[in-house]
Design a protein around this motif. Structure first.
Motif, mmCIF file in Angstrom:
data_model
loop_
_atom_site.group_PDB
_atom_site.id
_atom_site.type_symbol
_atom_site.label_atom_id
_atom_site.label_comp_id
_atom_site.label_asym_id
_atom_site.label_seq_id
_atom_site.Cartn_x
_atom_site.Cartn_y
_atom_site.Cartn_z
ATOM 1 N N SER A 17 3.422 -12.891 17.187
ATOM 2 C CA SER A 17 4.685 -12.431 18.007
ATOM 3 C C SER A 17 4.804 -13.556 19.326
ATOM 4 C CB SER A 17 4.895 -10.876 18.475
ATOM 5 O OG SER A 17 3.738 -10.873 19.939
ATOM 6 N N PRO A 18 5.618 -13.142 19.728
ATOM 7 C CA PRO A 18 5.611 -14.937 21.322
ATOM 8 C C PRO A 18 4.910 -14.078 22.206
ATOM 9 C CG PRO A 18 8.318 -14.459 20.585
ATOM 10 C CD PRO A 18 6.828 -13.311 19.922
ATOM 11 N N ALA A 19 4.609 -13.096 22.777
ATOM 12 C CA ALA A 19 3.657 -11.985 23.282
ATOM 13 C C ALA A 19 1.654 -12.572 23.064
ATOM 14 C CB ALA A 19 3.661 -10.877 23.762
ATOM 15 N N ALA A 20 1.431 -12.696 22.053
ATOM 16 C CA ALA A 20 0.637 -12.982 21.392
ATOM 17 C C ALA A 20 0.387 -14.757 21.297
ATOM 18 C CB ALA A 20 0.479 -12.985 19.856
ATOM 19 N N TRP A 21 1.125 -15.373 21.066
ATOM 20 C CA TRP A 21 1.055 -17.093 21.621
ATOM 21 C C TRP A 21 0.747 -17.137 22.872
ATOM 22 C CZ3 TRP A 21 0.564 -21.356 18.801
ATOM 23 C CH2 TRP A 21 1.162 -21.239 17.212
ATOM 24 N N ALA A 22 1.766 -16.178 23.747
ATOM 25 C CA ALA A 22 1.184 -16.404 25.256
ATOM 26 C C ALA A 22 -0.003 -16.453 25.252
ATOM 27 C CB ALA A 22 2.425 -15.843 25.813
ATOM 28 N N ALA A 23 -0.983 -15.007 25.376
ATOM 29 C CA ALA A 23 -1.736 -14.933 25.267
ATOM 30 C C ALA A 23 -2.503 -16.104 24.855
ATOM 31 C CB ALA A 23 -2.270 -13.013 24.356
ATOM 32 N N ALA A 24 -2.964 -16.724 23.948
ATOM 33 C CA ALA A 24 -3.356 -17.938 22.895
ATOM 34 C C ALA A 24 -3.274 -18.846 24.552
ATOM 35 C CB ALA A 24 -3.008 -18.130 21.953
ATOM 36 N N GLY A 25 -1.608 -18.960 24.522
ATOM 37 C CA GLY A 25 -2.358 -19.555 25.746
ATOM 38 C C GLY A 25 -2.997 -19.707 26.939
ATOM 39 N N ALA A 26 -2.669 -18.435 27.783
ATOM 40 C CA ALA A 26 -3.485 -17.565 28.867
ATOM 41 C C ALA A 26 -5.593 -18.216 28.396
ATOM 42 C CB ALA A 26 -3.124 -16.767 29.081
ATOM 43 N N ALA A 27 -5.960 -17.791 26.856
ATOM 44 C CA ALA A 27 -6.786 -17.830 27.046
ATOM 45 C C ALA A 27 -7.299 -19.566 27.176
ATOM 46 C CB ALA A 27 -7.501 -17.025 25.820
ATOM 47 N N VAL A 28 -6.384 -20.566 26.934
ATOM 48 C CA VAL A 28 -6.754 -22.110 26.346
ATOM 49 C C VAL A 28 -6.479 -22.548 27.701
ATOM 50 C CG1 VAL A 28 -6.001 -24.102 25.773
ATOM 51 C CG2 VAL A 28 -5.883 -22.271 24.343
ATOM 52 N N ARG A 29 -5.999 -21.843 29.085
ATOM 53 C CA ARG A 29 -5.931 -22.635 30.087
ATOM 54 C C ARG A 29 -7.843 -21.755 30.270
ATOM 55 N NH1 ARG A 29 -4.010 -25.649 33.871
ATOM 56 N NH2 ARG A 29 -1.945 -24.766 33.721
ATOM 57 N N GLU A 30 -7.306 -20.258 30.485
ATOM 58 C CA GLU A 30 -9.325 -20.262 30.800
ATOM 59 C C GLU A 30 -10.097 -20.951 30.863
ATOM 60 O OE1 GLU A 30 -11.700 -15.732 31.555
ATOM 61 O OE2 GLU A 30 -9.191 -16.248 30.440
ATOM 62 N N LEU A 31 -9.842 -21.812 29.491
ATOM 63 C CA LEU A 31 -11.153 -22.343 28.752
ATOM 64 C C LEU A 31 -10.872 -23.367 29.839
ATOM 65 C CD1 LEU A 31 -13.370 -23.320 26.796
ATOM 66 C CD2 LEU A 31 -11.175 -23.931 25.205
ATOM 67 N N HIS A 32 -9.564 -24.063 29.464
ATOM 68 C CA HIS A 32 -9.110 -25.859 30.131
ATOM 69 C C HIS A 32 -9.851 -25.624 32.255
ATOM 70 C CE1 HIS A 32 -6.708 -26.516 26.921
ATOM 71 N NE2 HIS A 32 -7.871 -26.796 26.945
ATOM 72 N N ASP A 33 -9.635 -24.114 32.480
ATOM 73 C CA ASP A 33 -10.664 -24.203 33.837
ATOM 74 C C ASP A 33 -11.821 -23.940 34.366
ATOM 75 O OD1 ASP A 33 -7.426 -24.997 34.521
ATOM 76 O OD2 ASP A 33 -7.096 -22.171 34.990
ATOM 77 N N ALA A 34 -12.401 -23.822 32.926
ATOM 78 C CA ALA A 34 -14.202 -23.169 32.854
ATOM 79 C C ALA A 34 -14.854 -24.770 33.730
ATOM 80 C CB ALA A 34 -14.099 -22.775 31.727
ATOM 81 N N PRO A 35 -15.767 -24.114 33.789
ATOM 82 C CA PRO A 35 -16.822 -25.930 34.420
ATOM 83 C C PRO A 35 -16.791 -26.345 32.746
ATOM 84 C CG PRO A 35 -18.300 -23.689 35.300
ATOM 85 C CD PRO A 35 -16.823 -23.119 34.841
ATOM 86 N N LEU A 36 -17.280 -28.538 33.064
ATOM 87 C CA LEU A 36 -17.347 -28.952 32.396
ATOM 88 C C LEU A 36 -18.283 -28.271 31.431
ATOM 89 C CD1 LEU A 36 -16.105 -32.169 33.967
ATOM 90 C CD2 LEU A 36 -14.556 -30.573 32.473
ATOM 91 N N LEU A 45 2.999 -20.816 23.774
ATOM 92 C CA LEU A 45 2.185 -21.205 23.744
ATOM 93 C C LEU A 45 1.724 -21.479 25.733
ATOM 94 C CD1 LEU A 45 -0.203 -21.451 22.574
ATOM 95 C CD2 LEU A 45 0.040 -24.152 22.945
ATOM 96 N N LEU A 46 3.276 -22.475 25.577
ATOM 97 C CA LEU A 46 3.264 -22.666 27.297
ATOM 98 C C LEU A 46 3.933 -21.739 28.124
ATOM 99 C CD1 LEU A 46 4.212 -26.293 27.258
ATOM 100 C CD2 LEU A 46 2.350 -25.967 27.250
ATOM 101 N N ALA A 47 3.735 -20.643 27.773
ATOM 102 C CA ALA A 47 4.590 -19.358 28.853
ATOM 103 C C ALA A 47 3.284 -18.564 28.987
ATOM 104 C CB ALA A 47 5.217 -18.704 28.099
ATOM 105 N N GLY A 48 2.386 -18.815 28.709
ATOM 106 C CA GLY A 48 0.881 -18.600 28.800
ATOM 107 C C GLY A 48 0.391 -19.147 29.371
ATOM 108 N N TYR A 49 0.151 -20.815 29.096
ATOM 109 C CA TYR A 49 -0.732 -21.413 29.454
ATOM 110 C C TYR A 49 0.047 -22.188 30.684
ATOM 111 C CZ TYR A 49 -3.753 -25.566 29.502
ATOM 112 O OH TYR A 49 -4.401 -26.952 29.963
ATOM 113 N N GLY A 50 1.279 -22.608 31.037
ATOM 114 C CA GLY A 50 1.572 -23.079 31.779
ATOM 115 C C GLY A 50 2.262 -24.615 31.676
ATOM 116 N N THR A 51 3.065 -24.683 32.679
ATOM 117 C CA THR A 51 3.863 -25.931 32.460
ATOM 118 C C THR A 51 3.312 -27.666 33.162
ATOM 119 O OG1 THR A 51 5.276 -24.760 34.403
ATOM 120 C CG2 THR A 51 6.270 -23.693 32.156
ATOM 121 N N ASP A 52 2.264 -27.007 34.139
ATOM 122 C CA ASP A 52 1.895 -28.503 33.768
ATOM 123 C C ASP A 52 1.180 -29.133 33.033
ATOM 124 O OD1 ASP A 52 0.222 -26.806 34.419
ATOM 125 O OD2 ASP A 52 -1.702 -27.593 35.355
#
Length: 245
Positions: A77-96, A196-203
């Protein structure tokens, strides 16, 4: 008694499933060590590590089903893709992490070599390679490194009830370009990028994601051919390149 299922097998690594356990056998023990280290660091759901020895890693299966498969429409679903985007954002915001991936200069040299091979061996028409080479150039720019998965294929993200239950296969995790992960996850599923970007963000720069679709495909084809995979299958890498035309 559980059957043994071969999930993937080629000269570099083999993954077997026995019941609810996966065994990963890798010719390069450092890849498995990097995978275990990455899973211990990331703030997103990952498989449980059952045990780890040189060249062999045992992990537990994660709940849910894969977000999709390359070459097949995603039924998530679109909601599942958005959840994936949010998870990827959390990963990308983590310490390097300490591990560093390939930079723009290394990628450019590799791209030149792979494009020359594709044309010289009549794998792809020269005009298709040339056009996608130009598209790919937009990805070869300086970027601010983030914690990237490094091989975030759609089949590596598992969801259940529109939530991410696990992200698998972390052997390529390293500092890298955030757009690369987003592009690999939507490779062959370009129509789900907005979800995907709906969960990740648009930047993000969508043109750079499109460039990575071309770059990833051009770099992958020789490896796929040499390891027994078919990049000409419907919806896979060569179709991705043709879609850029």
């Amino acid at each position: 008694m559980n059957d043994v299922e071969v999930v993937v097998a080629h000269s570099e690594r083999t993954t077997l499933r026995v019941g609810d356990m996966f065994l990963k056998v890798d010719a390069d023990p450092q890849r498995l060590e990097a995978e275990v280290e990455a899973m211990a660091l990331v703030p997103v759901p990952t498989p449980e590590v059952l045990w780890h020895k040189p060249s062999v890693l045992a992990i537990a299966a994660v709940r849910g089903t894969a977000l999709g498969r390359l070459g097949e429409p995603s039924t998530a679903s679109p909601a599942a893709w958005a959840a994936a985007g949010a998870a990827v954002r959390e990963l990308h915001d983590a310490p390097l992490p300490t591990r560093t991936g390939r930079g723009p200069e290394e990628l450019a040299a590799e791209l030149d070599a792979e494009c020359a091979w594709l044309v010289a061996n009549d794998v792809l028409p020269a005009d298709l390679v040339t056009h996608n080479r130009r598209v790919a150039e937009a990805a070869l720019r300086p970027w601010t490194p983030v914690f990237t998965h490094g091989d975030l294929q759609i089949a590596h993200v598992f969801v259940e009830a529109d939530q991410v239950t696990g992200i698998i296969d972390w052997s390529e995790a390293a500092r890298g370009d955030a757009h690369f992960d987003l592009a690999v996850l939507t490779l062959g599923h370009e129509d789900r990028l907005d979800d995907l970007l709906a969960g990740y963000g648009t930047d993000v720069d969508v043109d750079v994601i499109r460039a990575w679709w071309s770059l990833r495909s051009l770099l992958a084809i020789r490896w796929l051919v040499e390891h027994g995979f078919d990049p000409t299958a419907p919806g896979c890498e060569i179709d991705v390149l043709r879609a850029r035309m």
